[in-house]
Design an enzyme around this catalytic site. Structure first.
Site, PDB file in Angstrom:
ATOM      1  N   GLU A  66      59.234 -28.410  18.892  1.00 17.15           N
ATOM      2  CA  GLU A  66      60.445 -29.218  19.069  1.00 17.15           C
ATOM      3  C   GLU A  66      60.820 -29.289  20.547  1.00 17.15           C
ATOM      4  O   GLU A  66      60.896 -28.262  21.212  1.00 17.15           O
ATOM      5  CB  GLU A  66      61.594 -28.622  18.255  1.00 17.15           C
ATOM      6  N   HIS A  75      66.300 -32.163  14.025  1.00 19.62           N
ATOM      7  CA  HIS A  75      66.854 -30.820  13.769  1.00 19.62           C
ATOM      8  C   HIS A  75      68.380 -30.823  13.879  1.00 19.62           C
ATOM      9  O   HIS A  75      68.989 -30.033  14.609  1.00 19.62           O
ATOM     10  CB  HIS A  75      66.258 -29.790  14.731  1.00 19.62           C
ATOM     11  N   SER A 130      64.060 -26.711   6.718  1.00 18.84           N
ATOM     12  CA  SER A 130      64.009 -25.278   6.983  1.00 18.84           C
ATOM     13  C   SER A 130      63.337 -24.988   8.325  1.00 18.84           C
ATOM     14  O   SER A 130      64.014 -24.828   9.335  1.00 18.84           O
ATOM     15  CB  SER A 130      63.282 -24.563   5.840  1.00 18.84           C
ATOM     16  N   MET A 143      66.208 -20.069  -3.053  1.00 18.93           N
ATOM     17  CA  MET A 143      67.572 -20.175  -3.577  1.00 18.93           C
ATOM     18  C   MET A 143      68.501 -19.211  -2.839  1.00 18.93           C
ATOM     19  O   MET A 143      69.101 -18.306  -3.406  1.00 18.93           O
ATOM     20  CB  MET A 143      67.574 -19.901  -5.086  1.00 18.93           C
ATOM     21  N   GLY A 144      68.587 -19.408  -1.517  1.00 19.37           N
ATOM     22  CA  GLY A 144      69.569 -18.687  -0.718  1.00 19.37           C
ATOM     23  C   GLY A 144      70.864 -19.474  -0.652  1.00 19.37           C
ATOM     24  O   GLY A 144      71.159 -20.294  -1.528  1.00 19.37           O
TER      25      GLY A 144
END
Length: 334
Positions: A275, A298, A245, A164-165
């Site tokens: 990636e 991304h 994330s 929970m940022g």
């Protein structure tokens, strides 16, 4: 020689950097004639070490190809700030930087809105089977009857938020607006969030209760492989999971198996452990096979609006560091 040296490791043309930086520098009484600007776009260790050794500020690489590891940190003789132009900073040895008194800053919540919107979009697409319906229809199949008994709504679902940022908060606001019950897990309880009617759950309870689980934690030694086979088996068989994330937070092979074997109902990922991912990546394979999986490259935080906020925050912090002011969003020091 200029008064300051700024080394930029992100692949941005020097002319563009100077154009963006001119008004910000002027705001802080800095002339571009006072700055030696060095751009390094390739992960050449010797070249990086040579230039960061006497730099005043280093701007990190938003593609994460150029890492700032312990050996590079230890070569920095007078760096006042490492400014990372992204939310993630796991390619920087922040602990070594802290020991050497070098603050590392990220861009805070500059892309929180764009990532939150992407998360909501992915949840809706999974619940509505949008990719499957689209592909079938453009190939001549009318799947209304097939899908009407399996597509769903966010309304009335339990939306679990892992982390929970700033981004988690933006997701929570939007999920509540769509009528979901929102629960969360974080290493710290958030009283202001709970005052909004968002309920805390221990980690395992979050997994077992969520119909929709979205991941918004940074990649650390604690969160790496945080979601594996054990955790996926705890989830409901009709649950969906969304990772915007970092790829390494989820065991990608276990997630692909969970989809194939029906432990959960769907997944969407915007991030991968490598990636770009190889063509035989397990999640790309299950997506090709027609399972309820969505993969994006991304791009959750890459809107035009977010990029301009990132640029502005990055350059403001660079200027502040050069004139001796405290930068914003320092992640490794009080």
């Amino acid at each position: 020689m200029g008064k300051y040296k700024v080394v930029v490791l992100s692949p941005v043309p020097e002319a563009l950097l100077k154009m963006w930086f001119t008004p910000v520098a002027q705001k802080y009484g800095i002339s571009l004639d006072d700055i030696d600007l060095v751009t390094i776009f390739e992960p050449n260790y010797d070249e990086v070490v040579k230039h960061v050794a006497d730099a005043d500020v280093v701007v990190g690489d938003y593609t994460f190809r150029i890492k700032i590891d312990k050996s590079i940190c230890e070569k920095m003789r007078k760096v006042k700030l490492i400014q990372q132009p992204s939310t993630g900073y796991d390619h920087i040895d922040v602990e070594t930087c802290a020991k050497r008194g070098i603050p590392v800053a990220n861009i805070g919540g500059a892309n929180a809105i764009s990532v939150a919107e992407h998360t909501i979009m992915l949840a809706l697409m999974l619940l509505k089977r949008a990719i499957y319906a689209h592909n079938k229809l453009v190939n001549g199949s009318w799947t209304q009857g097939e899908l009407m008994n399996i597509i769903g709504e966010v309304y009335g679902k339990i939306w679990g938020i892992l982390g929970m940022g700033r981004i988690g908060r933006e997701v929570a606001v939007r999920a509540k607006a769509l009528g979901a019950k929102v629960i969360y897990y974080d290493i710290e309880r958030k009283k202001d969030i709970e005052d909004m009617g968002i309920e805390y759950r221990p980690f395992n309870k979050l997994l077992s209760e969520s119909d929709i689980l979205s991941i918004h934690v940074p990649l650390t030694s604690t969160t790496r492989s945080m979601i594996g086979e054990r955790e996926l088996r705890i989830m409901k068989p009709n649950a969906i999971i969304i990772n915007v994330s970092r790829g390494e937070i989820v065991d990608e092979n276990a997630l692909a198996k969970a989809i194939r074997d029906g432990w959960i109902a769907g997944a969407a990922v915007d991030v991968f452990s490598v990636e770009p991912p190889p063509s035989d990546h397990p999640l790309i394979q299950v997506a090709r096979e027609g399972f309820n999986v969505i993969v994006t490259p991304h791009i959750a935080g890459a809107t035009n609006e977010a990029r301009m906020r990132i640029i502005n925050i990055t350059l403001e912090n660079v200027a502040k560091a050069l004139v001796g002011l405290k930068p914003e969003n320092i992640v490794n020091m009080p």
